[in-house]
Write a protein that holds these residues in place. Structure first.
Motif, mmCIF file in Angstrom:
data_model
loop_
_atom_site.group_PDB
_atom_site.id
_atom_site.type_symbol
_atom_site.label_atom_id
_atom_site.label_comp_id
_atom_site.label_asym_id
_atom_site.label_seq_id
_atom_site.Cartn_x
_atom_site.Cartn_y
_atom_site.Cartn_z
ATOM 1 N N TYR A 35 0.612 -1.351 -0.026
ATOM 2 C CA TYR A 35 -0.073 0.186 0.021
ATOM 3 C C TYR A 35 1.020 0.941 -0.126
ATOM 4 O O TYR A 35 1.681 1.348 0.306
ATOM 5 C CB TYR A 35 -0.907 -0.191 0.784
ATOM 6 C CG TYR A 35 -2.400 -1.043 1.238
ATOM 7 C CD1 TYR A 35 -3.427 -0.349 0.560
ATOM 8 C CD2 TYR A 35 -1.862 -2.166 1.939
ATOM 9 C CE1 TYR A 35 -4.795 -1.351 0.396
ATOM 10 C CE2 TYR A 35 -3.488 -3.419 1.778
ATOM 11 C CZ TYR A 35 -4.567 -3.031 0.769
ATOM 12 O OH TYR A 35 -5.270 -3.530 1.191
ATOM 13 N N LYS A 36 -0.065 1.915 -0.313
ATOM 14 C CA LYS A 36 1.133 3.889 -0.461
ATOM 15 C C LYS A 36 1.320 4.054 0.718
ATOM 16 O O LYS A 36 0.354 4.374 2.089
ATOM 17 C CB LYS A 36 0.285 4.755 -0.945
ATOM 18 C CG LYS A 36 0.213 4.585 -2.705
ATOM 19 C CD LYS A 36 -0.386 5.460 -3.565
ATOM 20 C CE LYS A 36 -0.694 5.114 -5.125
ATOM 21 N NZ LYS A 36 0.030 6.882 -5.983
ATOM 22 N N ARG A 37 2.426 4.770 1.300
ATOM 23 C CA ARG A 37 2.510 4.812 2.587
ATOM 24 C C ARG A 37 1.566 5.730 2.854
ATOM 25 O O ARG A 37 1.823 6.141 4.704
ATOM 26 C CB ARG A 37 4.022 5.608 2.953
ATOM 27 C CG ARG A 37 4.862 4.389 2.142
ATOM 28 C CD ARG A 37 6.278 5.295 1.653
ATOM 29 N NE ARG A 37 7.948 4.711 1.593
ATOM 30 C CZ ARG A 37 8.617 4.325 1.004
ATOM 31 N NH1 ARG A 37 9.247 6.324 1.851
ATOM 32 N NH2 ARG A 37 10.008 3.958 1.267
ATOM 33 N N GLU A 38 1.338 6.746 1.874
ATOM 34 C CA GLU A 38 0.008 7.608 2.460
ATOM 35 C C GLU A 38 -1.101 7.203 3.209
ATOM 36 O O GLU A 38 -1.741 7.104 4.572
ATOM 37 C CB GLU A 38 -0.140 8.832 1.736
ATOM 38 C CG GLU A 38 0.809 9.863 1.460
ATOM 39 C CD GLU A 38 1.845 9.420 0.128
ATOM 40 O OE1 GLU A 38 1.522 8.068 -0.194
ATOM 41 O OE2 GLU A 38 3.120 9.564 -0.100
ATOM 42 N N TYR A 39 -1.392 6.273 2.490
ATOM 43 C CA TYR A 39 -2.467 4.966 2.974
ATOM 44 C C TYR A 39 -2.380 4.568 4.161
ATOM 45 O O TYR A 39 -3.625 4.545 5.532
ATOM 46 C CB TYR A 39 -2.838 4.381 2.256
ATOM 47 C CG TYR A 39 -4.016 3.355 2.632
ATOM 48 C CD1 TYR A 39 -5.578 3.807 2.359
ATOM 49 C CD2 TYR A 39 -4.076 2.261 2.601
ATOM 50 C CE1 TYR A 39 -6.736 3.178 2.637
ATOM 51 C CE2 TYR A 39 -5.669 1.512 2.912
ATOM 52 C CZ TYR A 39 -6.263 2.399 3.182
ATOM 53 O OH TYR A 39 -7.707 0.905 3.071
ATOM 54 N N VAL A 40 -1.072 3.554 4.510
ATOM 55 C CA VAL A 40 -0.818 3.596 5.378
ATOM 56 C C VAL A 40 -1.018 4.409 7.237
ATOM 57 O O VAL A 40 -1.410 3.778 8.077
ATOM 58 C CB VAL A 40 0.573 2.122 5.753
ATOM 59 C CG1 VAL A 40 1.199 2.334 7.418
ATOM 60 C CG2 VAL A 40 0.777 1.425 4.426
ATOM 61 N N GLN A 42 -2.775 7.550 6.802
ATOM 62 C CA GLN A 42 -4.024 7.497 7.206
ATOM 63 C C GLN A 42 -5.286 6.230 7.873
ATOM 64 O O GLN A 42 -5.508 6.547 8.922
ATOM 65 C CB GLN A 42 -4.995 7.711 5.987
ATOM 66 C CG GLN A 42 -3.719 8.322 5.131
ATOM 67 C CD GLN A 42 -4.869 8.968 3.679
ATOM 68 O OE1 GLN A 42 -5.395 8.384 3.165
ATOM 69 N NE2 GLN A 42 -4.651 10.614 3.837
ATOM 70 N N VAL A 43 -4.706 5.132 7.684
ATOM 71 C CA VAL A 43 -5.343 4.055 8.526
ATOM 72 C C VAL A 43 -4.791 3.964 9.254
ATOM 73 O O VAL A 43 -5.861 3.696 10.221
ATOM 74 C CB VAL A 43 -5.247 2.682 8.020
ATOM 75 C CG1 VAL A 43 -5.589 1.726 8.922
ATOM 76 C CG2 VAL A 43 -5.300 3.300 6.262
ATOM 77 N N LYS A 46 -6.159 7.049 11.680
ATOM 78 C CA LYS A 46 -8.410 6.565 12.138
ATOM 79 C C LYS A 46 -8.437 5.234 12.749
ATOM 80 O O LYS A 46 -9.588 5.433 13.884
ATOM 81 C CB LYS A 46 -8.989 6.035 10.470
ATOM 82 C CG LYS A 46 -10.281 5.694 10.652
ATOM 83 C CD LYS A 46 -10.738 5.617 9.129
ATOM 84 C CE LYS A 46 -10.539 4.415 9.218
ATOM 85 N NZ LYS A 46 -11.173 4.319 7.731
ATOM 86 N N ASN A 89 -9.164 -2.595 6.929
ATOM 87 C CA ASN A 89 -9.178 -1.818 6.049
ATOM 88 C C ASN A 89 -7.546 -2.166 5.096
ATOM 89 O O ASN A 89 -6.785 -1.352 4.128
ATOM 90 C CB ASN A 89 -7.835 -0.423 6.710
ATOM 91 C CG ASN A 89 -9.316 0.424 7.325
ATOM 92 O OD1 ASN A 89 -9.909 1.459 6.600
ATOM 93 N ND2 ASN A 89 -9.979 0.312 8.782
#
Length: 102
Positions: A35-40, A42-43, A46, A89
């Motif tokens: 996964y993209k680093r930004e997504y990780v 964000q998760v 969250k 996620n």
């Protein structure tokens, strides 16, 4: 020894003794994935209560560099919940006793 989130169970030998004291803490482990680093990041923010941007970035970078990273140390019940939410996620995660085993 790592445990699957849904299969994690307390140690039977020390259950009675431990119930009078504090329960064994568990580590939530984040495993590296595609996964993209930004997504990780964000998760993590969250799913994990109180997770700051700086901590999320550090955890993501450690998992990326070393293959895994400790996300949080907490009770077994909370660890299982966090693990399932991370997996929900799409992130690969697991839990293990923080004390190194039973």
């Amino acid at each position: 020894m790592q445990q699957n989130c849904s299969l994690a169970q307390p140690c039977r030998k020390s259950r009675t003794r431990k119930s009078r004291k504090t329960a064994t803490p568990y580590r939530v482990i984040l495993h590296n994935d595609n996964y993209k680093r930004e997504y990780v990041v964000q998760v993590l923010m969250k799913v994990i209560p109180g997770m700051t941007l700086d901590n999320a970035v550090n955890i993501m970078q450690e998992a990326h560099r070393n293959g895994l990273a400790i996300v949080i140390i907490c009770s077994q019940t909370d660890a299982e919940e966090h693990c399932m939410k991370l997996r929900g996620n799409g992130l690969h995660s697991s839990i293990e006793p923080a004390s190194g085993g039973c």
